[in-house]
Design a protein around this motif. Structure first.
Motif, PDB file in Angstrom:
ATOM      1  N   ARG A   1      -2.446  -6.913   8.934  1.00  0.00           N
ATOM      2  CA  ARG A   1      -3.911  -6.840   8.869  1.00  0.00           C
ATOM      3  C   ARG A   1      -4.433  -7.630   7.671  1.00  0.00           C
ATOM      4  NH1 ARG A   1      -4.395  -1.657   8.987  1.00  0.00           N
ATOM      5  NH2 ARG A   1      -4.525  -1.381   6.748  1.00  0.00           N
ATOM      6  N   PHE A   2      -3.768  -7.502   6.541  1.00  0.00           N
ATOM      7  CA  PHE A   2      -4.191  -8.206   5.339  1.00  0.00           C
ATOM      8  C   PHE A   2      -4.110  -9.717   5.546  1.00  0.00           C
ATOM      9  CE2 PHE A   2      -3.638  -9.934   1.052  1.00  0.00           C
ATOM     10  CZ  PHE A   2      -4.689  -9.334   0.407  1.00  0.00           C
ATOM     11  N   ALA A   3      -3.002 -10.182   6.081  1.00  0.00           N
ATOM     12  CA  ALA A   3      -2.832 -11.622   6.331  1.00  0.00           C
ATOM     13  C   ALA A   3      -3.881 -12.105   7.316  1.00  0.00           C
ATOM     14  CB  ALA A   3      -1.438 -11.904   6.841  1.00  0.00           C
ATOM     15  N   SER A   4      -4.162 -11.330   8.331  1.00  0.00           N
ATOM     16  CA  SER A   4      -5.174 -11.698   9.331  1.00  0.00           C
ATOM     17  C   SER A   4      -6.563 -11.762   8.705  1.00  0.00           C
ATOM     18  CB  SER A   4      -5.166 -10.679  10.471  1.00  0.00           C
ATOM     19  OG  SER A   4      -6.237 -10.915  11.345  1.00  0.00           O
ATOM     20  N   ASP A   5      -6.910 -10.784   7.876  1.00  0.00           N
ATOM     21  CA  ASP A   5      -8.223 -10.773   7.227  1.00  0.00           C
ATOM     22  C   ASP A   5      -8.394 -11.973   6.326  1.00  0.00           C
ATOM     23  OD1 ASP A   5      -8.922  -8.427   8.476  1.00  0.00           O
ATOM     24  OD2 ASP A   5      -8.581  -7.155   6.724  1.00  0.00           O
TER      25      ASP A   5
ATOM     26  N   ASN B   1       3.894   7.166   8.859  1.00  0.00           N
ATOM     27  CA  ASN B   1       5.228   6.587   8.712  1.00  0.00           C
ATOM     28  C   ASN B   1       5.082   5.407   7.745  1.00  0.00           C
ATOM     29  OD1 ASN B   1       7.323   4.635   9.017  1.00  0.00           O
ATOM     30  ND2 ASN B   1       7.900   5.548  10.961  1.00  0.00           N
ATOM     31  N   PRO B   2       5.650   5.506   6.534  1.00  0.00           N
ATOM     32  CA  PRO B   2       5.434   4.448   5.525  1.00  0.00           C
ATOM     33  C   PRO B   2       5.886   3.058   5.968  1.00  0.00           C
ATOM     34  CG  PRO B   2       6.361   6.394   4.503  1.00  0.00           C
ATOM     35  CD  PRO B   2       6.418   6.617   5.987  1.00  0.00           C
ATOM     36  N   ASP B   3       7.015   2.946   6.642  1.00  0.00           N
ATOM     37  CA  ASP B   3       7.495   1.622   7.062  1.00  0.00           C
ATOM     38  C   ASP B   3       6.564   0.981   8.084  1.00  0.00           C
ATOM     39  OD1 ASP B   3       9.711   1.779   5.375  1.00  0.00           O
ATOM     40  OD2 ASP B   3      10.945   2.734   6.924  1.00  0.00           O
ATOM     41  N   ALA B   4       6.156   1.756   9.074  1.00  0.00           N
ATOM     42  CA  ALA B   4       5.240   1.236  10.090  1.00  0.00           C
ATOM     43  C   ALA B   4       3.897   0.875   9.456  1.00  0.00           C
ATOM     44  CB  ALA B   4       5.043   2.261  11.203  1.00  0.00           C
ATOM     45  N   PHE B   5       3.440   1.719   8.548  1.00  0.00           N
ATOM     46  CA  PHE B   5       2.166   1.445   7.887  1.00  0.00           C
ATOM     47  C   PHE B   5       2.223   0.149   7.094  1.00  0.00           C
ATOM     48  CE2 PHE B   5      -0.640   1.427   4.292  1.00  0.00           C
ATOM     49  CZ  PHE B   5      -1.865   1.716   4.871  1.00  0.00           C
ATOM     50  N   LEU B   6       3.306  -0.061   6.352  1.00  0.00           N
ATOM     51  CA  LEU B   6       3.417  -1.276   5.538  1.00  0.00           C
ATOM     52  C   LEU B   6       3.426  -2.524   6.409  1.00  0.00           C
ATOM     53  CD1 LEU B   6       5.922  -0.145   2.774  1.00  0.00           C
ATOM     54  CD2 LEU B   6       3.465  -0.520   2.558  1.00  0.00           C
ATOM     55  N   GLN B   7       4.102  -2.482   7.539  1.00  0.00           N
ATOM     56  CA  GLN B   7       4.109  -3.631   8.446  1.00  0.00           C
ATOM     57  C   GLN B   7       2.713  -3.891   9.000  1.00  0.00           C
ATOM     58  OE1 GLN B   7       7.161  -2.668  11.315  1.00  0.00           O
ATOM     59  NE2 GLN B   7       8.616  -3.999  10.265  1.00  0.00           N
TER      60      GLN B   7
ATOM     61  N   ALA C   1       0.848  -1.193   0.000  1.00  0.00           N
ATOM     62  CA  ALA C   1       0.000   0.000   0.000  1.00  0.00           C
ATOM     63  C   ALA C   1       0.888   1.248   0.000  1.00  0.00           C
ATOM     64  CB  ALA C   1      -0.899  -0.012   1.228  1.00  0.00           C
ATOM     65  N   GLN C   2       0.362   2.332  -0.489  1.00  0.00           N
ATOM     66  CA  GLN C   2       1.111   3.580  -0.580  1.00  0.00           C
ATOM     67  C   GLN C   2       0.405   4.668   0.238  1.00  0.00           C
ATOM     68  OE1 GLN C   2       4.088   3.584  -2.138  1.00  0.00           O
ATOM     69  NE2 GLN C   2       3.747   1.429  -2.587  1.00  0.00           N
ATOM     70  N   PRO C   3       0.620   4.692   1.560  1.00  0.00           N
ATOM     71  CA  PRO C   3      -0.123   5.622   2.415  1.00  0.00           C
ATOM     72  C   PRO C   3       0.123   7.083   2.089  1.00  0.00           C
ATOM     73  CG  PRO C   3       1.719   4.674   3.613  1.00  0.00           C
ATOM     74  CD  PRO C   3       1.607   3.927   2.302  1.00  0.00           C
ATOM     75  N   GLN C   4       1.251   7.416   1.496  1.00  0.00           N
ATOM     76  CA  GLN C   4       1.539   8.815   1.196  1.00  0.00           C
ATOM     77  C   GLN C   4       0.543   9.417   0.205  1.00  0.00           C
ATOM     78  OE1 GLN C   4       3.482   6.243   0.438  1.00  0.00           O
ATOM     79  NE2 GLN C   4       4.441   6.456  -1.558  1.00  0.00           N
ATOM     80  N   PHE C   5      -0.193   8.561  -0.491  1.00  0.00           N
ATOM     81  CA  PHE C   5      -1.198   9.070  -1.420  1.00  0.00           C
ATOM     82  C   PHE C   5      -2.424   9.620  -0.706  1.00  0.00           C
ATOM     83  CE2 PHE C   5       0.850   6.001  -4.479  1.00  0.00           C
ATOM     84  CZ  PHE C   5       1.498   6.984  -5.186  1.00  0.00           C
ATOM     85  N   TRP C   6      -2.653   9.182   0.533  1.00  0.00           N
ATOM     86  CA  TRP C   6      -3.825   9.679   1.234  1.00  0.00           C
ATOM     87  C   TRP C   6      -3.522  10.302   2.595  1.00  0.00           C
ATOM     88  CZ3 TRP C   6      -3.171   4.389   0.439  1.00  0.00           C
ATOM     89  CH2 TRP C   6      -2.965   3.623   1.572  1.00  0.00           C
TER      90      TRP C   6
END
Length: 105
Positions: free
Chosen positions: A97-101, A86-92, A76-81
Motif C-alpha cells: 500500500r505504501f509503495a502504491s501510494d 497477523n503481523p507478517d500479513a500486515f507488513l506485506q 509498521a507495528q500493528p500489535q500496538f493498535w
C-alpha cells in the motif's frame, strides 16, 4: 488539518520554484527531513497535482536509490493498535500500500 497541510505544501512548492532542492543546490538534510511529512499528503487527503515544483521534487527524491530501497521496507507495528492482526500479513500489505501510494503522487 487538510487546509493547513495544503497551505504548507503550497509554501514548499513556491520555495522549490527555480531550484531542485529545498535549502541548497544539492540534496541536504532539509530535503530528507521535509520529504516524509510532505509525502504524507496522500493520507492527509490533499491534492498536489497542481503543485508542479513539489511534484518534480518528489520525483527527484523518489528516484534516489536509497529512497527506492527505503520505500520497500516500512515497518509498521500493528500489535500496538490491534492484537488480532497477523503481523507478517500486515507488513506485506502495508509495504504494498505504501509503495502504491507513493507511486500515485
Amino acid at each position: 488539518y487538510v487546509d493547513e497541510s495544503r497551505r504548507l505544501l503550497e509554501v514548499l512548492n513556491t520555495r522549490l520554484e527555480g531550484r531542485d532542492w529545498v535549502a541548497a543546490g544539492e540534496y541536504t538534510i532539509a530535503d530528507m527531513m521535509i520529504y516524509p511529512w510532505a509525502r504524507a499528503y496522500v493520507w492527509a487527503k490533499v491534492d498536489v497535482a497542481d503543485l508542479p515544483h513539489l511534484c518534480a521534487w518528489f520525483d527527484r527524491i523518489d528516484a534516489r536509490p536509497a529512497v527506492k530501497k527505503a520505500l520497500t521496507i516500512p515497518k509498521a507495528q500493528p500489535q500496538f493498535w490491534d492484537s488480532q492482526v497477523n503481523p507478517d500479513a500486515f507488513l506485506q500489505e502495508n509495504a504494498a500500500r505504501f509503495a502504491s501510494d507513493v507511486k500515485k503522487g
